[in-house]
Design a protein around this motif. Structure first.
Motif, PDB file in Angstrom:
ATOM      1  N   SER A 119       0.833  -1.201   0.000  1.00 58.58           N
ATOM      2  CA  SER A 119       0.000   0.000   0.000  1.00 58.58           C
ATOM      3  C   SER A 119       0.868   1.251   0.000  1.00 58.58           C
ATOM      4  O   SER A 119       1.890   1.315   0.672  1.00 58.58           O
ATOM      5  CB  SER A 119      -0.902   0.006   1.234  1.00 58.58           C
ATOM      6  N   TYR A 120       0.466   2.235  -0.759  1.00 58.69           N
ATOM      7  CA  TYR A 120       1.155   3.527  -0.731  1.00 58.69           C
ATOM      8  C   TYR A 120       0.558   4.433   0.344  1.00 58.69           C
ATOM      9  O   TYR A 120       1.093   5.480   0.652  1.00 58.69           O
ATOM     10  CB  TYR A 120       1.073   4.220  -2.098  1.00 58.69           C
ATOM     11  N   ASP A 121      -0.543   4.012   0.922  1.00 55.90           N
ATOM     12  CA  ASP A 121      -1.276   4.818   1.895  1.00 55.90           C
ATOM     13  C   ASP A 121      -1.119   4.185   3.277  1.00 55.90           C
ATOM     14  O   ASP A 121      -1.649   3.114   3.536  1.00 55.90           O
ATOM     15  CB  ASP A 121      -2.749   4.870   1.492  1.00 55.90           C
ATOM     16  N   LYS A 122      -0.381   4.863   4.163  1.00 56.05           N
ATOM     17  CA  LYS A 122      -0.104   4.247   5.464  1.00 56.05           C
ATOM     18  C   LYS A 122      -1.326   4.155   6.369  1.00 56.05           C
ATOM     19  O   LYS A 122      -1.274   3.523   7.412  1.00 56.05           O
ATOM     20  CB  LYS A 122       1.046   4.958   6.170  1.00 56.05           C
TER      21      LYS A 122
ATOM     22  N   LEU B 199       1.216  -4.209   3.732  1.00 55.62           N
ATOM     23  CA  LEU B 199       1.768  -5.148   2.767  1.00 55.62           C
ATOM     24  C   LEU B 199       1.022  -6.454   2.936  1.00 55.62           C
ATOM     25  O   LEU B 199       0.762  -6.889   4.064  1.00 55.62           O
ATOM     26  CB  LEU B 199       3.260  -5.344   3.038  1.00 55.62           C
ATOM     27  N   TRP B 200       0.627  -7.049   1.828  1.00 58.88           N
ATOM     28  CA  TRP B 200      -0.034  -8.353   1.850  1.00 58.88           C
ATOM     29  C   TRP B 200       0.429  -9.136   0.633  1.00 58.88           C
ATOM     30  O   TRP B 200       0.259  -8.696  -0.508  1.00 58.88           O
ATOM     31  CB  TRP B 200      -1.551  -8.204   1.810  1.00 58.88           C
ATOM     32  N   PHE B 201       1.050 -10.286   0.877  1.00 61.65           N
ATOM     33  CA  PHE B 201       1.453 -11.185  -0.202  1.00 61.65           C
ATOM     34  C   PHE B 201       1.095 -12.605   0.181  1.00 61.65           C
ATOM     35  O   PHE B 201       1.359 -13.045   1.298  1.00 61.65           O
ATOM     36  CB  PHE B 201       2.960 -11.108  -0.477  1.00 61.65           C
ATOM     37  N   GLY B 202       0.494 -13.308  -0.751  1.00 65.05           N
ATOM     38  CA  GLY B 202       0.281 -14.737  -0.589  1.00 65.05           C
ATOM     39  C   GLY B 202       1.457 -15.464  -1.216  1.00 65.05           C
ATOM     40  O   GLY B 202       1.995 -15.036  -2.241  1.00 65.05           O
TER      41      GLY B 202
END
Length: 146
Positions: free
Chosen positions: A64-67, A73-76
């Motif tokens: 995400s660029y928006d804190k 961050l999300w990764f599978g």
């Protein structure tokens, strides 16, 4: 394989479309692990984990660029994706879509002008300008996506 078949009873999935000449479409489902962070201090470790997993697995997700959005961050982590095509259906037709905005053009222009003035005066450097739209669609999910 049809996309609607892939989506049945799925959670934590990612759909990627190359939109390139080869027109490959990938569907990632059932991750063996989910990497996600909620605190910016955890970015370095997450990036190291992503690098390590990328040597033996497929990864799909986002940063995400928006804190203010969570997770940041999300990764599978996936064994491999399914390739699919929208053209497996017997019937293909152009969808009917009607889009109407909650803003008329004059109001839209006024709001954009105000945003530009605020940026120029240094009060902000970035604005997430959103407004409601109504979308009426009469089609299958696959046809809408195309």
């Amino acid at each position: 394989m049809k996309l609607t078949d892939l989506l049945k009873n799925q959670r934590n999935y990612v759909l990627l479309d190359s939109n390139a000449k080869e027109n490959k479409k990938y569907f990632f489902a059932n991750p063996i692990k989910i990497l996600e962070i909620f605190d910016p201090k955890d970015f370095n470790k997450a990036l190291i984990d992503i690098d390590q997993y990328s040597k033996t697995h497929w990864l799909a997700g986002y940063i995400s660029y928006d804190k203010t959005k969570k997770p940041l961050l999300w990764f599978g982590v996936y064994e491999k994706p399914e390739e699919f095509s929208f053209f497996d259906d017997e019937f293909f037709y152009k969808p009917y879509i009607k889009i109407s905005s909650s803003l008329d053009f004059q109001t839209f222009e006024q709001k954009i002008h105000k945003i530009k003035c605020e940026i120029k005066s240094g009060n902000t450097y970035q604005v997430n300008f959103t407004f409601n739209n109504i979308i009426e669609a009469f089609s299958s999910f696959e046809n809408m996506y195309l």
